[in-house]
Design a protein around this motif. Sequence first.
Motif, short mmCIF file in Angstrom:
data_model
loop_
_atom_site.label_atom_id
_atom_site.label_comp_id
_atom_site.label_asym_id
_atom_site.label_seq_id
_atom_site.Cartn_x
_atom_site.Cartn_y
_atom_site.Cartn_z
N GLN A 1 14.59 -21.60 -22.11
CA GLN A 1 14.16 -22.07 -23.42
C GLN A 1 12.75 -22.66 -23.31
N THR A 2 11.95 -22.44 -24.33
CA THR A 2 10.63 -23.04 -24.38
C THR A 2 10.55 -23.93 -25.62
N THR B 1 8.62 -25.91 -28.85
CA THR B 1 7.73 -25.50 -29.94
C THR B 1 6.28 -25.56 -29.47
N HIS C 1 5.59 -22.57 -27.40
CA HIS C 1 5.52 -21.41 -28.28
C HIS C 1 4.13 -21.34 -28.93
N ARG D 1 1.55 -20.42 -26.34
CA ARG D 1 1.63 -18.98 -26.01
C ARG D 1 0.93 -18.15 -27.08
N ILE D 2 1.16 -18.48 -28.34
CA ILE D 2 0.53 -17.75 -29.43
C ILE D 2 -0.99 -17.94 -29.38
N PHE E 1 3.86 -11.19 -29.60
CA PHE E 1 5.00 -10.50 -30.20
C PHE E 1 6.22 -10.28 -29.31
N ARG F 1 9.24 -11.20 -27.19
CA ARG F 1 10.05 -12.40 -27.04
C ARG F 1 11.04 -12.27 -25.88
N LYS F 2 11.77 -11.18 -25.83
CA LYS F 2 12.85 -11.05 -24.85
C LYS F 2 12.34 -10.95 -23.41
N ARG G 1 9.35 -12.31 -22.40
CA ARG G 1 8.17 -13.15 -22.38
C ARG G 1 7.87 -13.71 -20.99
N THR H 1 5.01 -19.36 -21.42
CA THR H 1 6.02 -18.30 -21.55
C THR H 1 7.35 -18.68 -20.90
#
Length: 141
Positions: A3-4, A6, A9, A12-13, A66, A68-69, A71, A126
Amino acid sequence: MIQTSTFQHIARILLGLSLVFAGTGHLTFLRAEFPAQVPDWVPLDTDLVVVLSGIVEIALGLALVFVRKKRIWVGLIVATFFVLIFPGNIAQYVNKRDAFGLNTDNARLIRLFFQPVLVMWALWSTGAWQAIRTRGLKVLA
């Protein structure tokens, strides 16, 4: 699955968007600057290296945004990419090539210390860093 947060996340973006921006720069408005980072020992045409690395940066940036699975894999690949392009930063420093506003030895030297930050950013944002710490090399399985 790792788990990451927020914050990770968002980081990463932001890294992904930065790579897309830089990759676009390779192909357009920064194209004249990037040859300064291509080491002399690379056996390909300098402009080809700039274009190909720009395409790779765009692809990696989009993957960070984009995918996710997988990452963690993306993080490992992006971190590896940052390690592989580090000789270009060293070449810019050693050969005293001005580009990107790096027009002094000190500025080019300081730039070298940011590459490990990018590597860690890719791994941390990630969840790859956490996966490596908890699973070791089994993260690759």
